[in-house]
Design a protein around this motif. Structure first.
Motif, PDB file in Angstrom:
ATOM      1  N   VAL A 100       0.854  -1.184   0.000  1.00 34.72           N
ATOM      2  CA  VAL A 100       0.000   0.000   0.000  1.00 34.72           C
ATOM      3  C   VAL A 100       0.892   1.237   0.000  1.00 34.72           C
ATOM      4  O   VAL A 100       1.870   1.305   0.748  1.00 34.72           O
ATOM      5  CB  VAL A 100      -0.928   0.011   1.243  1.00 34.72           C
ATOM      6  N   ASN A 101       0.552   2.193  -0.842  1.00 40.76           N
ATOM      7  CA  ASN A 101       1.224   3.490  -0.838  1.00 40.76           C
ATOM      8  C   ASN A 101       0.177   4.554  -0.558  1.00 40.76           C
ATOM      9  O   ASN A 101      -0.837   4.650  -1.255  1.00 40.76           O
ATOM     10  CB  ASN A 101       1.907   3.754  -2.187  1.00 40.76           C
ATOM     11  N   ILE A 102       0.406   5.348   0.484  1.00 40.31           N
ATOM     12  CA  ILE A 102      -0.572   6.349   0.897  1.00 40.31           C
ATOM     13  C   ILE A 102       0.044   7.734   0.736  1.00 40.31           C
ATOM     14  O   ILE A 102       1.127   8.005   1.253  1.00 40.31           O
ATOM     15  CB  ILE A 102      -1.028   6.130   2.357  1.00 40.31           C
ATOM     16  N   ASN A 103      -0.648   8.606   0.010  1.00 38.93           N
ATOM     17  CA  ASN A 103      -0.135   9.961  -0.225  1.00 38.93           C
ATOM     18  C   ASN A 103      -1.143  11.004   0.236  1.00 38.93           C
ATOM     19  O   ASN A 103      -2.272  10.691   0.607  1.00 38.93           O
ATOM     20  CB  ASN A 103       0.228  10.137  -1.701  1.00 38.93           C
ATOM     21  N   ALA A 104      -0.699  12.258   0.178  1.00 38.44           N
ATOM     22  CA  ALA A 104      -1.545  13.374   0.607  1.00 38.44           C
ATOM     23  C   ALA A 104      -1.987  14.207  -0.593  1.00 38.44           C
ATOM     24  O   ALA A 104      -2.100  15.417  -0.520  1.00 38.44           O
ATOM     25  CB  ALA A 104      -0.791  14.250   1.604  1.00 38.44           C
ATOM     26  N   GLY A 105      -2.201  13.521  -1.720  1.00 43.15           N
ATOM     27  CA  GLY A 105      -2.690  14.222  -2.895  1.00 43.15           C
ATOM     28  C   GLY A 105      -1.624  14.560  -3.905  1.00 43.15           C
ATOM     29  O   GLY A 105      -1.934  15.051  -4.997  1.00 43.15           O
ATOM     30  N   PHE A 106      -0.354  14.297  -3.575  1.00 44.15           N
ATOM     31  CA  PHE A 106       0.741  14.516  -4.515  1.00 44.15           C
ATOM     32  C   PHE A 106       1.542  13.224  -4.575  1.00 44.15           C
ATOM     33  O   PHE A 106       2.216  12.860  -3.621  1.00 44.15           O
ATOM     34  CB  PHE A 106       1.625  15.681  -4.054  1.00 44.15           C
ATOM     35  N   GLU A 108       4.358  11.057  -6.359  1.00 42.48           N
ATOM     36  CA  GLU A 108       5.513  10.904  -7.243  1.00 42.48           C
ATOM     37  C   GLU A 108       6.166   9.529  -7.105  1.00 42.48           C
ATOM     38  O   GLU A 108       7.217   9.291  -7.687  1.00 42.48           O
ATOM     39  CB  GLU A 108       6.568  11.970  -6.939  1.00 42.48           C
ATOM     40  N   THR A 109       5.544   8.637  -6.339  1.00 45.69           N
ATOM     41  CA  THR A 109       6.253   7.401  -5.994  1.00 45.69           C
ATOM     42  C   THR A 109       5.547   6.105  -6.389  1.00 45.69           C
ATOM     43  O   THR A 109       6.191   5.063  -6.441  1.00 45.69           O
ATOM     44  CB  THR A 109       6.515   7.359  -4.474  1.00 45.69           C
ATOM     45  N   SER A 110       4.261   6.126  -6.649  1.00 50.74           N
ATOM     46  CA  SER A 110       3.544   4.868  -6.872  1.00 50.74           C
ATOM     47  C   SER A 110       4.049   4.124  -8.104  1.00 50.74           C
ATOM     48  O   SER A 110       4.235   2.899  -8.070  1.00 50.74           O
ATOM     49  CB  SER A 110       2.041   5.125  -6.999  1.00 50.74           C
ATOM     50  N   PHE A 111       4.285   4.846  -9.208  1.00 52.16           N
ATOM     51  CA  PHE A 111       4.801   4.183 -10.400  1.00 52.16           C
ATOM     52  C   PHE A 111       6.185   3.599 -10.141  1.00 52.16           C
ATOM     53  O   PHE A 111       6.534   2.533 -10.637  1.00 52.16           O
ATOM     54  CB  PHE A 111       4.859   5.165 -11.574  1.00 52.16           C
ATOM     55  N   SER A 115       7.470  -0.356 -10.201  1.00 52.66           N
ATOM     56  CA  SER A 115       8.608  -0.830 -10.988  1.00 52.66           C
ATOM     57  C   SER A 115       9.599  -1.596 -10.130  1.00 52.66           C
ATOM     58  O   SER A 115      10.309  -2.475 -10.632  1.00 52.66           O
ATOM     59  CB  SER A 115       9.313   0.346 -11.674  1.00 52.66           C
ATOM     60  N   ASN A 116       9.659  -1.292  -8.822  1.00 51.92           N
ATOM     61  CA  ASN A 116      10.542  -2.016  -7.911  1.00 51.92           C
ATOM     62  C   ASN A 116       9.921  -3.315  -7.410  1.00 51.92           C
ATOM     63  O   ASN A 116      10.646  -4.227  -7.014  1.00 51.92           O
ATOM     64  CB  ASN A 116      10.904  -1.121  -6.715  1.00 51.92           C
ATOM     65  N   PHE A 117       8.596  -3.379  -7.419  1.00 54.50           N
ATOM     66  CA  PHE A 117       7.886  -4.581  -6.987  1.00 54.50           C
ATOM     67  C   PHE A 117       6.878  -4.962  -8.083  1.00 54.50           C
ATOM     68  O   PHE A 117       5.659  -4.875  -7.877  1.00 54.50           O
ATOM     69  CB  PHE A 117       7.155  -4.343  -5.664  1.00 54.50           C
ATOM     70  N   PRO A 118       7.368  -5.383  -9.244  1.00 52.91           N
ATOM     71  CA  PRO A 118       6.478  -5.600 -10.403  1.00 52.91           C
ATOM     72  C   PRO A 118       5.427  -6.684 -10.187  1.00 52.91           C
ATOM     73  O   PRO A 118       4.378  -6.656 -10.840  1.00 52.91           O
ATOM     74  CB  PRO A 118       7.446  -5.966 -11.528  1.00 52.91           C
ATOM     75  N   GLN A 119       5.701  -7.656  -9.305  1.00 55.12           N
ATOM     76  CA  GLN A 119       4.753  -8.752  -9.091  1.00 55.12           C
ATOM     77  C   GLN A 119       3.759  -8.473  -7.959  1.00 55.12           C
ATOM     78  O   GLN A 119       2.909  -9.305  -7.661  1.00 55.12           O
ATOM     79  CB  GLN A 119       5.525 -10.050  -8.776  1.00 55.12           C
ATOM     80  N   SER A 120       3.888  -7.306  -7.355  1.00 51.44           N
ATOM     81  CA  SER A 120       3.053  -7.013  -6.192  1.00 51.44           C
ATOM     82  C   SER A 120       1.655  -6.554  -6.600  1.00 51.44           C
ATOM     83  O   SER A 120       1.414  -6.103  -7.726  1.00 51.44           O
ATOM     84  CB  SER A 120       3.704  -5.915  -5.343  1.00 51.44           C
ATOM     85  N   ASP A 121       0.760  -6.662  -5.638  1.00 51.27           N
ATOM     86  CA  ASP A 121      -0.570  -6.068  -5.761  1.00 51.27           C
ATOM     87  C   ASP A 121      -0.492  -4.722  -5.038  1.00 51.27           C
ATOM     88  O   ASP A 121      -0.591  -4.653  -3.810  1.00 51.27           O
ATOM     89  CB  ASP A 121      -1.619  -6.977  -5.120  1.00 51.27           C
ATOM     90  N   LEU A 122      -0.269  -3.650  -5.804  1.00 49.94           N
ATOM     91  CA  LEU A 122      -0.089  -2.321  -5.228  1.00 49.94           C
ATOM     92  C   LEU A 122      -1.418  -1.579  -5.207  1.00 49.94           C
ATOM     93  O   LEU A 122      -2.069  -1.409  -6.236  1.00 49.94           O
ATOM     94  CB  LEU A 122       0.931  -1.521  -6.044  1.00 49.94           C
TER      95      LEU A 122
END
Length: 257
Positions: A100-106, A108-111, A115-122
């Motif tokens: 899980v990636n949680i942001n505050a509306g900006f 820059e990191t999810s993509f 790419s670092n965890f290509p097999q993950s369910d993000l």
């Protein structure tokens, strides 16, 4: 930004993008600072006062305007932050499946995470609330932010996932936008609830400490101290709270249930 073979999109950062972001999102501070500096120069030409005092004030103004840009270039453009070099020292399982990636509306990191965890369910969540999170910088940042596919807008009090279901929760330069301490604890309790017993929260933050005071002067109050974060995580139920410095100005926190 280019399309990848797996159908996702990856953000290509431009040279000095971190500096340009700081200038763009915080331009009100720079406009006010330059106006104040101009008034000081005009007043010195019309009102007699010590040249020594004048130059001390001018240097202080220039320091406050330029130093944050230098530090931002170092941290965001030259340190490898967006290359995720810091991951190597975080003890993260490269085969983690549920992320899980949680942001505050900006965002820059999810993509990059994908790419670092290509097999993950993000899964990506955005907790921005215009009624609570009123910083002008984050409002401007939202207007130019990329949105990861299927990003879900949430409240900080509810993360719509099952208990003990996530391997890694990323909070990357976002959690400080939760300004209220009680709201922080409620949000981190939700992170604790969805985190597997073997999982972890990875948080990266500037801190309200001396290096960041030197870097951002009064702007360092936008961040929170290590003790504040530790207290909030412990109240949320977490048992392990480890810090690794990533540059003198940023910390990587590995927090486990």
């Amino acid at each position: 930004m280019e399309e990848r073979k797996n159908g996702t999109m990856e953000l290509e950062r431009k040279s000095f993008q971190g500096v340009f972001n700081i200038l763009s999102f915080n331009r009100h501070f720079y406009v006010l600072g330059l106006c104040a500096l101009a008034l000081l120069i005009i007043s010195h030409a019309t009102i007699e006062f010590s040249d020594q005092v004048f130059w001390i004030i001018v240097i202080a103004f220039l320091y406050g305007l330029i130093m944050p840009l230098i530090v931002s270039a170092y941290v965001y453009d030259f340190s490898g932050y967006y290359n995720f070099h810091w991951l190597k020292n975080s003890g993260i399982d490269p085969n983690a499946r549920s992320i899980v990636n949680i942001n505050a509306g900006f965002d820059e990191t999810s993509f990059i995470i994908k790419s670092n965890f290509p097999q993950s369910d993000l899964k990506v969540f955005d907790f921005y609330d215009p009624k609570r999170h009123t910083e002008p910088a984050i409002i401007r940042a939202r207007k130019v932010s990329l949105t990861y596919p299927n990003t879900v807008e949430i409240k900080t009090s509810i993360i719509p996932l099952e208990d003990n279901s996530v391997d890694i929760i990323f909070l990357l330069s976002a959690a400080h936008e939760i300004r209220n301490y009680k709201e922080k604890v409620v949000f981190l309790k939700e992170c604790y609830r969805i985190c597997k017993p073997s999982g972890k929260v990875v948080m990266i933050e500037h801190l309200r400490d001396f290096p960041n005071f030197l870097a951002f002067s009064i702007g360092f109050t936008h961040f929170f101290s290590r003790s504040t974060w530790k207290s909030a995580f412990i109240k949320a139920g977490f048992g392990t709270f480890d810090e690794t410095k990533f540059t003198p100005f940023m910390s990587v926190f590995n927090v486990e249930p």
